[in-house]
Design a protein around this motif. Structure first.
Motif, mmCIF file in Angstrom:
data_model
loop_
_atom_site.group_PDB
_atom_site.id
_atom_site.type_symbol
_atom_site.label_atom_id
_atom_site.label_comp_id
_atom_site.label_asym_id
_atom_site.label_seq_id
_atom_site.Cartn_x
_atom_site.Cartn_y
_atom_site.Cartn_z
ATOM 1 N N HIS A 101 0.837 -1.287 -0.008
ATOM 2 C CA HIS A 101 0.108 -0.125 0.130
ATOM 3 C C HIS A 101 0.830 1.070 0.114
ATOM 4 N N LEU A 102 2.177 1.044 -0.069
ATOM 5 C CA LEU A 102 2.958 2.192 -0.094
ATOM 6 C C LEU A 102 3.380 2.629 -1.647
ATOM 7 N N PRO A 103 2.968 3.886 -2.239
ATOM 8 C CA PRO A 103 3.194 4.249 -3.571
ATOM 9 C C PRO A 103 4.659 4.349 -4.003
ATOM 10 N N CYS A 104 5.550 4.321 -2.999
ATOM 11 C CA CYS A 104 6.992 4.600 -3.256
ATOM 12 C C CYS A 104 7.596 3.178 -3.562
ATOM 13 N N PHE A 105 6.670 2.162 -3.275
ATOM 14 C CA PHE A 105 7.226 0.556 -3.342
ATOM 15 C C PHE A 105 6.436 -0.246 -4.488
ATOM 16 N N CYS A 106 5.204 -0.078 -4.335
ATOM 17 C CA CYS A 106 4.249 -0.870 -5.176
ATOM 18 C C CYS A 106 3.256 0.117 -5.952
ATOM 19 N N ASP A 107 2.669 -0.463 -7.131
ATOM 20 C CA ASP A 107 1.637 -0.031 -7.682
ATOM 21 C C ASP A 107 0.288 -0.050 -7.394
ATOM 22 N N GLU A 108 -0.636 0.392 -8.108
ATOM 23 C CA GLU A 108 -2.264 0.157 -7.732
ATOM 24 C C GLU A 108 -2.608 -1.169 -7.377
ATOM 25 N N ALA A 109 -1.921 -1.955 -8.164
ATOM 26 C CA ALA A 109 -2.374 -3.388 -8.187
ATOM 27 C C ALA A 109 -1.561 -4.336 -7.110
ATOM 28 N N GLY A 110 -0.824 -3.486 -6.513
ATOM 29 C CA GLY A 110 -0.036 -4.202 -5.425
ATOM 30 C C GLY A 110 1.278 -5.078 -5.720
ATOM 31 N N GLU A 111 1.759 -4.706 -6.948
ATOM 32 C CA GLU A 111 2.780 -5.263 -7.519
ATOM 33 C C GLU A 111 4.066 -4.179 -7.332
ATOM 34 N N PHE A 112 5.258 -4.828 -6.960
ATOM 35 C CA PHE A 112 6.267 -4.041 -6.987
ATOM 36 C C PHE A 112 6.742 -3.085 -7.871
ATOM 37 N N ARG A 113 6.682 -1.764 -7.750
ATOM 38 C CA ARG A 113 7.354 -0.711 -8.614
ATOM 39 C C ARG A 113 8.058 0.267 -7.922
ATOM 40 N N LEU A 114 9.293 0.131 -7.686
ATOM 41 C CA LEU A 114 10.260 0.888 -6.738
ATOM 42 C C LEU A 114 10.036 2.374 -7.559
ATOM 43 N N ARG A 115 9.728 3.404 -6.901
ATOM 44 C CA ARG A 115 9.986 4.694 -7.100
ATOM 45 C C ARG A 115 10.649 5.791 -6.292
ATOM 46 N N LEU A 116 11.689 4.956 -5.788
ATOM 47 C CA LEU A 116 12.616 5.892 -4.733
ATOM 48 C C LEU A 116 13.918 6.018 -5.656
ATOM 49 N N PRO A 117 14.306 7.239 -5.435
ATOM 50 C CA PRO A 117 15.510 7.559 -6.260
ATOM 51 C C PRO A 117 16.637 7.005 -5.691
ATOM 52 N N ARG A 118 17.759 6.681 -6.410
ATOM 53 C CA ARG A 118 18.922 5.995 -5.771
ATOM 54 C C ARG A 118 19.619 6.926 -4.753
#
Length: 261
Positions: free
Chosen positions: A77-94
């Motif tokens: 449920h954290l947008p910085c780690f997962c998308d709306e479907a609950g799949e991992f999609r990391l959005r943190l800058p390195r």
């Protein structure tokens, strides 16, 4: 020359093809270690192969926060780690240097879920590293290092050999590795890819980990880091022949536990 080398194959459990290549590499003595992806489709088969091949103590946890579905709920449920479907999609800058309490707690829960998933299949990981080097992000690296220390296992440092580091990147990795070692305690001193072995001077001593992604090359092995058709086996023999190949589980426990803040 380094005194010992760990040839670690990442992505065990990713799919059946990857599992077959890694088991063949173990049988041939090409690799001495591997790391397991607990949330991937071929995870259960990989665990069965660990039992059948007697690979206990030679397989760690390849912590995955970037691909597939998490094994715990909060991180989904954290947008910085997962998308709306609950799949991992990391959005943190390195270059991110801080995470809030909710994110840190969610990472801890996911680490615990992946660790326990291994234990439930009869596999106790020998060490920790991460898929797509996500623990090179400073606050994630700190979470993994603390987790590794609590479980009494080593942690992979950030890659620190190679010729393609800018001064700023080399400084960052030096500081990050100092922090990871402070928190985790046990780490190999040097980490590189097979491509780094081609022309870079080898360390004079210590333990070197080579991060491998082996693939079939006829009856030989290639690697994702190498050019198509280049033999991983030939490269390793040319550069590291005669150096004992070990697993992380055989590394000594430090004389004193690391000081944690």
């Amino acid at each position: 020359m380094p005194s010992r080398v760990i040839i670690n194959a990442d992505d065990f459990g990713l799919d059946r093809e990857e599992n077959a290549v890694i088991v063949r590499a173990f049988r041939c003595g090409l690799i001495s270690s591997a790391t397991l992806m607990a949330n991937m489709p071929a995870f259960a088969q990989a665990c069965a192969l660990i039992h059948a091949e007697g690979l206990h103590g030679r397989v760690g946890l390849h912590v995955n926060l970037t691909y597939g579905r998490p094994l715990s709920s909060a991180i989904a449920h954290l947008p910085c780690f997962c998308d709306e479907a609950g799949e991992f999609r990391l959005r943190l800058p390195r270059h991110r240097l801080w995470l809030g309490r909710a994110a840190r707690t969610a990472i801890d829960e996911e680490l615990e879920a992946q660790w326990q998933h291994c234990l439930h299949h009869g596999v106790r990981p020998s060490h920790l590293d991460s898929h797509q080097h996500v623990h090179n992000i400073w606050p994630i690296g700190e979470q993994l290092a603390r987790f590794a220390a609590a479980r009494g296992v080593p942690l992979r440092l950030a890659r620190n050999l190679g010729g393609n580091f800018s001064p700023a990147k080399r400084l960052f990795k030096t500081l990050l590795n100092r922090r990871l070692r402070q928190l985790a305690g046990r780490c190999a001193e040097y980490v590189c890819t097979p491509a780094d072995l081609r022309d870079q001077p080898l360390p004079a001593q210590g333990t070197l980990e080579v991060i491998a992604h082996p693939c079939n090359l006829g009856g030989d092995f290639g690697d994702a880091y190498l050019t198509p058709g280049e033999s991983l086996a030939v490269l390793l023999e040319r550069r590291l022949g005669g150096i004992p190949r070990i697993a992380y589980s055989t590394m000594e426990t430090p004389a004193a536990a690391p000081c944690l803040p």
